[in-house]
Write an enzyme that holds these catalytic residues in place. Structure first.
Site, PDB file in Angstrom:
ATOM      1  N   GLU A 212      -0.183  -8.936   8.311  1.00  0.00           N
ATOM      2  CA  GLU A 212      -0.123  -7.512   8.625  1.00  0.00           C
ATOM      3  C   GLU A 212       0.882  -6.758   7.766  1.00  0.00           C
ATOM      4  O   GLU A 212       0.741  -5.579   7.512  1.00  0.00           O
ATOM      5  CB  GLU A 212       0.224  -7.335  10.115  1.00  0.00           C
TER       6      GLU A 212
ATOM      7  N   PRO B 251       0.805  -1.229   0.000  1.00  0.00           N
ATOM      8  CA  PRO B 251       0.000   0.000   0.000  1.00  0.00           C
ATOM      9  C   PRO B 251       0.834   1.273   0.000  1.00  0.00           C
ATOM     10  O   PRO B 251       0.350   2.333  -0.409  1.00  0.00           O
ATOM     11  CB  PRO B 251      -0.819  -0.115   1.290  1.00  0.00           C
TER      12      PRO B 251
ATOM     13  N   ASP C  55      -5.756   2.584 -26.464  1.00  0.00           N
ATOM     14  CA  ASP C  55      -6.458   2.388 -25.200  1.00  0.00           C
ATOM     15  C   ASP C  55      -6.470   3.653 -24.366  1.00  0.00           C
ATOM     16  O   ASP C  55      -5.582   4.501 -24.464  1.00  0.00           O
ATOM     17  CB  ASP C  55      -5.794   1.274 -24.386  1.00  0.00           C
TER      18      ASP C  55
ATOM     19  N   ARG D 102      -0.098  -7.364 -21.883  1.00  0.00           N
ATOM     20  CA  ARG D 102      -0.875  -7.026 -23.082  1.00  0.00           C
ATOM     21  C   ARG D 102      -0.160  -5.990 -23.952  1.00  0.00           C
ATOM     22  O   ARG D 102      -0.527  -5.799 -25.113  1.00  0.00           O
ATOM     23  CB  ARG D 102      -2.271  -6.537 -22.698  1.00  0.00           C
TER      24      ARG D 102
END
Length: 245
Positions: free
Chosen positions: A115, A88, A167, A152
């Site tokens: 954790e 994170p 895209d 991709r």
């Protein structure tokens, strides 16, 4: 491209053998291998986690199993390439990062659980990546998203190599609206310009609608986008049409 994944749940990566990524593997464009780093633990209970020094809630992944798994992969392959930690606190993943990763020959992903990590694991990491400001139960889903977005972009993975270029986010703007047959469906018609056969007009329409969609839905993308003279003119037209003055 060689991709190695360290995970406690190798079975979660079945989707990488499906659809476009599965075909890329069949064509030997990408080689994806998943290693269960629990296999490298040295304790009798096969634990890969322990309580944090200093106390606190939750359990931390130990450094030893991950270090030994990385050593094994490196000895087998000769290189780990970029070592990516799903975390994170990492750099937010976007299309530019996917393009950056797609230029590499080797990528190694570390998927955490519990954790967090023993901080010393970061000594083996080159990139810390986050999908956004939210928390998942583990790094597996995040790794699959990063791998899909990266693979991709490799040559010959998509049926048409121009598909990835147009895209959303690849150009810095959102993609223009697209339509297919029938030309009229439940009172909704395909824009006439797209059936005109005039490729110059079609290209201009697409550029204008890409700017319109970006302005209305993600205006923040325009803040760092350098408009050329034609795009400035088209954006001005869009603002007039949308009464944004």
């Amino acid at each position: 491209m060689k991709i190695n994944i360290l995970s406690l749940f190798p079975e979660m990566f079945g989707p990488l053998q499906q659809s476009i990524l599965g075909k890329a593997s069949e064509k030997n464009i990408v080689d994806i291998n998943v290693t269960d780093f629990r296999d490298f633990t040295t304790n009798k209970q096969h634990h890969v986690d322990d309580t944090p020094y200093g106390g606190g809630a939750g359990m931390l992944l130990q450094a030893q199993p991950i270090f030994d798994a990385l050593d094994h992969i490196e000895s087998e392959n000769g290189s780990l390439g970029r070592v990516i930690l799903l975390d994170p606190a990492g750099r937010k993943f976007d299309q530019k990062v996917a393009e950056e990763f797609s230029k590499e020959d080797n990528l190694t992903f570390i998927c955490g659980h519990y954790e967090g990590y023993d901080e010393r694991i970061r000594a083996r990491v080159t990139d810390e990546i986050s999908l956004g400001d939210f928390v998942l139960t583990g790094g597996e889903l995040g790794a699959m998203v990063v791998i899909d977005a990266t693979v991709r972009l490799l040559p010959e993975v998509l049926g048409n190599n121009e598909s990835a270029v147009g895209d959303s986010f690849s150009t810095g703007l959102l993609e223009y609206p697209q339509y297919t047959r029938p030309a009229s469906f439940r009172g909704m018609d395909v824009p006439e310009v797209l059936t005109s056969g005039n490729h110059q007009k079609i290209a201009e329409w697409r550029k204008k609608e890409s700017l319109r969609r970006t302005l209305l839905r993600r205006p923040d993308l325009l803040e760092n986008y350098e408009l050329d003279d034609e795009e400035k003119r088209l954006l001005l037209e869009v603002k007039e049409e949308e009464n944004l003055f």
